[in-house]
Write an enzyme that holds these catalytic residues in place. Structure first.
Site: not given
Length: 443
Positions: A261, A312
């Site tokens: 991220h 994810d």
């Protein structure tokens, strides 16, 4: 015995080439690329996309936890995720991961780096059963797996774990290393200190050194970092530094590190990441789903930064759509077009950058159609609606702007066809078992 696959177009590191035959050796690696001619085994072969960040069990959560509950955020979603996590058995994990991995193959992914933190059993017993279920699911579907057992020790910065986090927790680096030892030889392994929220920074260096002794000096290392503004603010309050700054003071960041991220990395932090050649793993669909924000990927790529993409939370597994959101997010952020394009267009350079970075995140396999690399391929269909009216100069731009997983006709892993027209070869459709498991776990 060698195998030969011939395609009308192939995306190689040198660009798009036409009429090429891939010569594949017994190990499933590309031995040579030669001129080819019809009949073709497929229309357009791309390097299979490595999925650099996945939580397979969260596939069950897609579509749940969407009703508004006050001031909804990542932190309230996490409560719903905990409720699911604390019910999953090894048998459930096998079913959920099998569905997630099948979805990934359909979406153009040929490998997955599974960020696996659901360790303990529902009754509190520790062991390797949950990880072994993930390994079995990968074997059943044929996707290439890099398992990243997660080290998770605290429930927040200097906070004890909450009851709902107990299944994730290792009490010491030694207990974590015992798990790695039990899993060694069963699949490719890397390591994953979960985050600075969940691992004291002074333990990360110890964890890395010990894991490299066990797994080898170049094992991939993954960590969630700077995903949420709340995390950044609390880290600054506790330690007087942002998460990436704080991490860099405690470990020697290098090319084996994958920062997942890094959404709220500052200009200086992105420069630091590039200087040490670390990888940034971006998950645009999940980052939008959870309201995380946008990483400044345009500036990062223009200055030589490395990126990979991941599914994810697995609300949707579609490599094309992840890249489209990556580009469109930057357009919305900057209010300009063609943010990640080069003079060669958008689709080809962006696919290649993500594939190359994803291969590094998974430990080096795949990432390019080139001699010596595994024959991991995502093959587009000639009749794909998104490609109508295009030639090789714009095919991949058309795919990225208007296409998606339905345009992928077949997928190969190590030269073996694993997907044909949406069906996983050699595997009974996992959806029935998945449907029953989700209803039991969440309804």
């Amino acid at each position: 015995m060698t195998n030969r696959l011939t395609f009308q177009y192939v995306l190689t590191p040198g660009g798009i080439e036409s009429n090429r035959t891939l010569v594949i050796d017994d190990a499933g690696a590309i031995a040579a690329i030669e001129p080819g001619r019809a009949p073709f085994d497929g229309f357009f072969a791309l390097p299979g996309m490595p999925n650099a960040h996945s939580h397979a069990f969260q596939r069950a959560l897609a579509g749940f936890a969407e009703a508004r509950r006050g001031e909804d955020s990542f932190w309230s979603w996490r409560t719903a995720m905990y409720a699911l996590a604390n019910r999953v058995t090894p048998d459930d994990m096998l079913i959920l991961a099998r569905q997630a991995f099948a979805d990934m193959l359909r979406g153009g992914y040929t490998s997955v780096a599974e960020f696996h933190y659901l360790h303990g059993l529902p009754d509190g017993r520790q062991g390797a059963a949950m990880a072994e279920a993930v390994i079995q699911a990968a074997a059943d579907t044929g996707i290439r797996l890099t398992l990243l057992p997660v080290y998770y020790r605290t429930g927040g910065f200097e906070k004890s774990p909450q009851p709902e986090q107990q299944r994730f927790v290792h009490r010491s680096p030694e207990s974590y290393l015992e798990l790695l030892e039990r899993l060694r030889g069963k699949t490719v392994l890397g390591i994953a200190p979960h985050s600075l929220r969940a691992v004291p920074a002074d333990e990360i260096a110890q964890l890395v050194d010990s894991s490299r002794e066990l797994l080898g000096p170049r094992c991939p290392i993954h960590i969630h970092i700077s995903e949420q503004t709340g995390e950044v603010e609390e880290c600054r309050e506790r330690y007087g530094a942002s998460p990436i700054e704080w991490l860099s003071r405690h470990v020697d960041l290098d090319a084996d590190w994958n920062l997942v991220h890094a959404t709220h990395a500052s200009d200086d932090e992105r420069r630091l990441i590039r200087n040490v050649n670390a990888n940034v793993v971006l998950c645009p669909l999940t980052e939008a789903y959870l309201g995380d924000g946008l990483f400044a990927v345009g500036d990062h790529l223009e200055n030589g930064g490395r990126i990979a993409i991941g599914s994810d939370s697995n609300i949707r597994a579609d490599a094309v759509e992840e890249l489209r959101w990556l580009e469109f997010g930057q357009r919305l952020r900057d209010r300009k077009r063609a943010r990640l394009a080069t003079s060669a267009g958008l689709g080809a350079p962006l696919w290649q950058a993500a594939a190359k970075g994803g291969a590094a995140a998974a430990g080096g396999a795949g990432g390019a159609i080139a001699p010596g690399r595994p024959a991991d391929l995502a093959v587009l269909g000639e009749d794909a609606p998104a490609l109508a009216g295009h030639d090789d100069s714009t095919l991949l731009d058309a795919l990225l702007i208007g296409g998606g997983r339905n345009d992928i006709e077949s997928v190969y892993v190590a030269g073996r066809k694993r997907l044909a027209h949406g069906a996983i070869l050699g595997l009974q459709d996992p959806r029935t078992a998945f449907d029953k498991a989700v209803r039991r776990l969440l309804q």
